[in-house]
Design an enzyme around this catalytic site. Structure first.
Site, PDB file in Angstrom:
ATOM      1  N   CYS A  94       4.407  -3.834   6.257  1.00 13.85           N
ATOM      2  CA  CYS A  94       4.749  -3.935   4.837  1.00 13.85           C
ATOM      3  C   CYS A  94       4.518  -5.348   4.297  1.00 13.85           C
ATOM      4  O   CYS A  94       3.365  -5.737   4.155  1.00 13.85           O
ATOM      5  CB  CYS A  94       6.170  -3.430   4.596  1.00 13.85           C
ATOM      6  SG  CYS A  94       6.415  -2.929   2.888  1.00 13.85           S
ATOM      7  N   ARG A 127       7.855   2.041  -7.277  1.00  9.82           N
ATOM      8  CA  ARG A 127       8.033   1.767  -5.845  1.00  9.82           C
ATOM      9  C   ARG A 127       7.673   3.016  -5.053  1.00  9.82           C
ATOM     10  O   ARG A 127       7.940   4.142  -5.475  1.00  9.82           O
ATOM     11  CB  ARG A 127       9.482   1.383  -5.533  1.00  9.82           C
ATOM     12  CG  ARG A 127       9.801  -0.053  -5.830  1.00  9.82           C
ATOM     13  CD  ARG A 127      11.087  -0.486  -5.171  1.00  9.82           C
ATOM     14  NE  ARG A 127      10.902  -0.960  -3.805  1.00  9.82           N
ATOM     15  CZ  ARG A 127      10.344  -2.116  -3.467  1.00  9.82           C
ATOM     16  NH1 ARG A 127       9.883  -2.931  -4.396  1.00  9.82           N
ATOM     17  NH2 ARG A 127      10.229  -2.472  -2.202  1.00  9.82           N
ATOM     18  N   HIS A 191       7.677   1.303   8.230  1.00 12.25           N
ATOM     19  CA  HIS A 191       8.655   0.218   8.358  1.00 12.25           C
ATOM     20  C   HIS A 191       9.232  -0.005   9.738  1.00 12.25           C
ATOM     21  O   HIS A 191       8.773   0.561  10.701  1.00 12.25           O
ATOM     22  CB  HIS A 191       9.782   0.439   7.351  1.00 12.25           C
ATOM     23  CG  HIS A 191       9.652  -0.515   6.216  1.00 12.25           C
ATOM     24  ND1 HIS A 191       9.654  -1.867   6.404  1.00 12.25           N
ATOM     25  CD2 HIS A 191       9.465  -0.312   4.902  1.00 12.25           C
ATOM     26  CE1 HIS A 191       9.494  -2.456   5.235  1.00 12.25           C
ATOM     27  NE2 HIS A 191       9.377  -1.534   4.308  1.00 12.25           N
TER      28      HIS A 191
HETATM   29  N1  GLN Z   1       7.646  -7.150  -1.284  1.00 18.62           N
HETATM   30  C1  GLN Z   1       6.656  -6.205  -0.871  1.00 18.62           C
HETATM   31  C2  GLN Z   1       6.534  -5.010  -1.833  1.00 18.62           C
HETATM   32  O1  GLN Z   1       7.490  -4.585  -2.420  1.00 18.62           O
HETATM   33  C3  GLN Z   1       6.947  -5.731   0.538  1.00 18.62           C
HETATM   34  C4  GLN Z   1       8.231  -4.981   0.625  1.00 18.62           C
HETATM   35  C5  GLN Z   1       8.674  -4.657   2.002  1.00 18.62           C
HETATM   36  O2  GLN Z   1       8.316  -5.308   2.994  1.00 18.62           O
HETATM   37  N2  GLN Z   1       9.504  -3.656   2.081  1.00 18.62           N
HETATM   38  O3  GLN Z   1       5.438  -4.484  -2.000  1.00 18.62           O
END
Ligand code: GLN
Length: 239
Positions: A94, A127, A191
């Site tokens: 990520c 998101r 993740h």
């Molecule tokens: N900040 C990055 C995004 O939102 C990565 C987020 C994360 O590692 N969960 O795209």
């Protein structure tokens, strides 16, 4: 392997460990030890120099602020670039995946990445949160990817990388592809528990790091149960 034991570096746990990313280090170490390989796991905080001589570097997920700071410190340190030049394995998750690329967005600002992977990340309109699954690039010889994603960014792949997988559930890079890889560098939106849910991916990283092509099998009853449970959850969500 660069030394007598397999050296795994968990990069910047103080900044990039939003989703229990330490689990990936634990799983790699356990699967290596089950094959009789001695293992050393180093946790390198962002105020420390990054050793350039380890076999595997793990870079986890993070919120925008820590992600931007982590990228700036990794660029200034230079250790990861030296390690990659020497053939080390890098696994980014990520935020740790995005910062390996050319640039990424954090808190509304574009930041320079490490330019180790030919990817660029932009802001998405929403998101991406939930189950992530995909059929992995056939050259890697892996079963389908099983993961959980939570990110705002969307990632575009340049010609210098190949997608890790074709998305079958969730968003990944852009709703079509998920993750990217080149040589022994691999990034994914799957993740913290990525390797718990994908033991074959853990073994791929071990094979890359050790040059041992045939790793003895280990008991994967529990990860297989977890994969089956998540497959059922994805199917149930589809209705
Ligand atoms: N900040 C990055 C995004 O939102 C990565 C987020 C994360 O590692 N969960 O795209």
């Amino acid at each position: 392997m660069s030394t007598e034991s397999l050296r795994i570096v968990w990069v910047y746990p103080d900044l990039l460990s939003t989703y229990g990313d330490r689990g990936n280090a634990l799983i790699l170490a356990r699967r290596a030890r089950q094959r009789g390989m001695p293992v050393e796991v180093l946790e390198v905080r962002s105020d420390q120099r990054l050793p350039a001589t380890a076999d595997i570097y793990l870079i986890g997920g993070g919120e925008d602020g820590p992600q931007a700071l982590g990228a700036q410190r990794l660029i200034a340190d230079g250790g990861l670039h030296r390690a990659v030049a020497q053939g080390s394995v890098v696994f980014g998750v990520c935020a740790g995946y995005q910062l390996l690329g050319n640039s990424f967005f954090a808190k509304g600002t574009r930041y320079a990445g490490l330019e180790l992977l030919d990817i660029t990340s932009d802001r998405g309109e929403s998101r991406a949160v939930g189950e992530l699954a995909g059929d992995v690039d056939g050259r890697l010889g892996l079963p389908p990817l099983s993961g959980f994603e939570n990110h705002g960014g969307r990632t575009h792949l340049g010609p210098g990388v190949a997608p890790l997988a074709r998305v079958t559930a969730g968003v990944g890079n852009d709703g079509a592809t998920e993750g990217a890889w080149r040589g022994k560098l691999l990034g994914t939106y799957s993740h913290g528990p990525a390797l718990a849910r994908n033991p074959a991916l853990a073994d791929l990283l071990l094979r890359w790091a050790t040059g041992v092509h045939q790793l003895p099998p280990v008991d994967d009853t529990w990860p297989e149960r977890l994969r089956a449970e998540r497959r059922a959850a994805v199917a149930a969500a589809r209705g």
